[in-house]
Design a protein around this motif. Structure first.
Motif, PDB file in Angstrom:
ATOM      1  N   PHE A 103       5.171  -4.597   6.088  1.00  7.46           N
ATOM      2  CA  PHE A 103       3.732  -5.158   5.529  1.00  7.46           C
ATOM      3  C   PHE A 103       3.786  -6.587   5.385  1.00  7.46           C
ATOM      4  O   PHE A 103       2.721  -7.178   5.531  1.00  7.46           O
ATOM      5  CB  PHE A 103       3.709  -4.666   4.340  1.00  7.46           C
ATOM      6  CG  PHE A 103       3.623  -2.969   4.362  1.00  7.46           C
ATOM      7  CD1 PHE A 103       2.677  -2.242   4.658  1.00  7.46           C
ATOM      8  CD2 PHE A 103       4.758  -2.358   3.808  1.00  7.46           C
ATOM      9  CE1 PHE A 103       2.506  -0.575   4.690  1.00  7.46           C
ATOM     10  CE2 PHE A 103       4.774  -1.029   3.687  1.00  7.46           C
ATOM     11  CZ  PHE A 103       3.774  -0.202   4.122  1.00  7.46           C
TER      12      PHE A 103
ATOM     13  N   PRO B  72       0.821  -1.316  -0.282  1.00  4.91           N
ATOM     14  CA  PRO B  72      -0.005   0.057  -0.007  1.00  4.91           C
ATOM     15  C   PRO B  72       0.905   1.421  -0.113  1.00  4.91           C
ATOM     16  O   PRO B  72       0.262   2.268   0.601  1.00  4.91           O
ATOM     17  CB  PRO B  72      -0.622  -0.172   1.148  1.00  4.91           C
ATOM     18  CG  PRO B  72       0.071  -0.773   2.108  1.00  4.91           C
ATOM     19  CD  PRO B  72       0.987  -1.947   1.505  1.00  4.91           C
TER      20      PRO B  72
ATOM     21  N   THR C  21      -1.804  -4.054   6.209  1.00  5.67           N
ATOM     22  CA  THR C  21      -2.248  -3.128   5.562  1.00  5.67           C
ATOM     23  C   THR C  21      -3.212  -2.084   5.977  1.00  5.67           C
ATOM     24  O   THR C  21      -3.639  -2.410   7.234  1.00  5.67           O
ATOM     25  CB  THR C  21      -2.759  -3.708   4.039  1.00  5.67           C
ATOM     26  OG1 THR C  21      -2.687  -2.947   3.036  1.00  5.67           O
ATOM     27  CG2 THR C  21      -4.363  -4.114   4.128  1.00  5.67           C
TER      28      THR C  21
ATOM     29  N   ARG D  60      -3.691  -2.772  -0.618  1.00  3.52           N
ATOM     30  CA  ARG D  60      -3.555  -3.990  -0.186  1.00  3.52           C
ATOM     31  C   ARG D  60      -2.213  -4.446  -0.069  1.00  3.52           C
ATOM     32  O   ARG D  60      -1.056  -3.622  -0.409  1.00  3.52           O
ATOM     33  CB  ARG D  60      -4.015  -5.135  -1.352  1.00  3.52           C
ATOM     34  CG  ARG D  60      -3.070  -4.817  -2.670  1.00  3.52           C
ATOM     35  CD  ARG D  60      -3.726  -5.357  -3.687  1.00  3.52           C
ATOM     36  NE  ARG D  60      -4.680  -4.677  -4.565  1.00  3.52           N
ATOM     37  CZ  ARG D  60      -5.542  -5.195  -5.573  1.00  3.52           C
ATOM     38  NH1 ARG D  60      -5.436  -6.356  -5.762  1.00  3.52           N
ATOM     39  NH2 ARG D  60      -6.234  -4.353  -5.979  1.00  3.52           N
ATOM     40  N   THR D  61      -1.959  -5.430   1.019  1.00  4.40           N
ATOM     41  CA  THR D  61      -0.608  -6.245   0.758  1.00  4.40           C
ATOM     42  C   THR D  61      -1.125  -7.679   0.316  1.00  4.40           C
ATOM     43  O   THR D  61      -1.579  -8.507   1.309  1.00  4.40           O
ATOM     44  CB  THR D  61      -0.217  -6.204   2.325  1.00  4.40           C
ATOM     45  OG1 THR D  61       0.167  -4.874   2.683  1.00  4.40           O
ATOM     46  CG2 THR D  61       1.351  -7.238   2.230  1.00  4.40           C
TER      47      THR D  61
END
Length: 307
Positions: free
Chosen positions: A95, A71, A109, A122-123
């Motif tokens: 992350f 992110p 995230t 997102r991750t």
């Protein structure tokens, strides 16, 4: 004899006063982002000071065929082989890191940088059948299977005290270059056929349906020809417990299995028509909110894909 006993006592005292050395896989990342304020990184080893290095476990995940999107940046992506060194990669550490006490890979995230076709960050891992390349993918007739053990570790709530939701698995469609050019698109993006959410302690599944099952062979390639179905909830609540998800794609058929107990099968006309697309698996933490201060932390204990 007295001298010998005093020597033994002194050695024993030194052993008891010196705790075993703790070998940490990852440093604490709790201060790396504003959205993670006050949260403990489970990989610090705090609370387990009497454990030796033999107590540490690693997740059973082979990352050779995955890249990850973060992110941050534009957004930032880390591909093989760089992703294999995630434990020492300074970009990835906040992350994507090990919970080495429980043997899990953590995906953290928060609302941040997004990809082109979404407003959420997102991750999340993206399957790469050829490491480092997005160009080789698979179709439903060719088949694919993904299985993983997942756990919600922590997630924020909205202004109404309701949990935010996050996506933990996907099957995403992809246009071939020929299909992309046929419908005059700028990229190879196609709709996600499968989206699996952690939502208020339950597992929710959504798939795509054609707005018109009689659509022609060109228009079927357009994202606008597809829409979400009504969604499906599995009966079992997973809450903050570990749960296993298995996704099986085959010719005109899709099956999602929760904890090897409940199964949802999609095998109608929409799945048959979907055979036209290439696909790739995704897994991780795709947070479905842009609320300030929102965050989610998902653990993966294992993840296996086969074709």
């Amino acid at each position: 004899m007295l001298i010998l006993l005093l020597a033994v006592f002194a050695c024993d005292k030194n052993d008891r006063d010196s705790p075993p050395e703790i070998v940490a896989e990852e440093p604490d990342t709790s201060g790396d982002t504003d959205n993670d304020e006050g949260q403990d990184n489970p990989d610090t080893g705090d609370g387990d000071q009497n454990s030796g290095s033999e107590s540490f476990k690693l997740p059973e995940i082979d990352l050779n065929n995955w890249k990850v999107t973060l992110p941050i940046g534009n957004p930032t992506e880390v591909k093989p082989p760089a992703i294999l060194d995630y434990a020492t990669n300074e970009t990835l550490k906040p992350f994507m890191y090990n919970d080495s006490i429980n043997g899990a890979l953590v995906f953290y995230t928060y609302p941040g940088s997004t990809t082109t076709n979404t407003s959420y960050s997102r991750t999340e891992l993206r399957e790469q059948m050829v490491p480092g390349s997005n160009s080789t993918n698979w179709t439903f007739p060719e088949g694919g299977r993904m299985k993983g053990t997942v756990q919600m570790d922590e997630i924020s709530k909205d202004a109404n005290d309701k949990f935010h939701r996050t996506m933990v698995m996907q099957i995403h469609g992809r246009l071939t270059n020929e299909q992309r050019d046929l419908i005059n698109e700028d990229d190879n993006n196609a709709p996600p056929m499968l989206k699996i959410y952690w939502q208020d302690g339950r597992v929710r599944v959504k798939t795509k349906e054609l707005k018109d099952v009689n659509v022609n062979d060109v228009d079927i390639l357009k994202t606008s020809s597809w829409t979400d179905d009504d969604g499906f909830y599995f009966e079992e609540r997973v809450d903050y417990n570990q749960f296993t998800l298995e996704v099986i794609a085959s010719d005109g058929r899709l099956e999602v299995i929760l904890n090897e107990n409940e199964s949802k099968v999609y095998d109608g006309i929409h799945m048959e028509k979907w055979n036209i697309f290439e696909n790739y698996f995704k897994a991780g933490n795709y947070l479905q909110t842009i609320d300030e201060g929102a965050f989610a932390r998902i653990k993966y204990y294992d993840l296996v894909v086969s074709h």
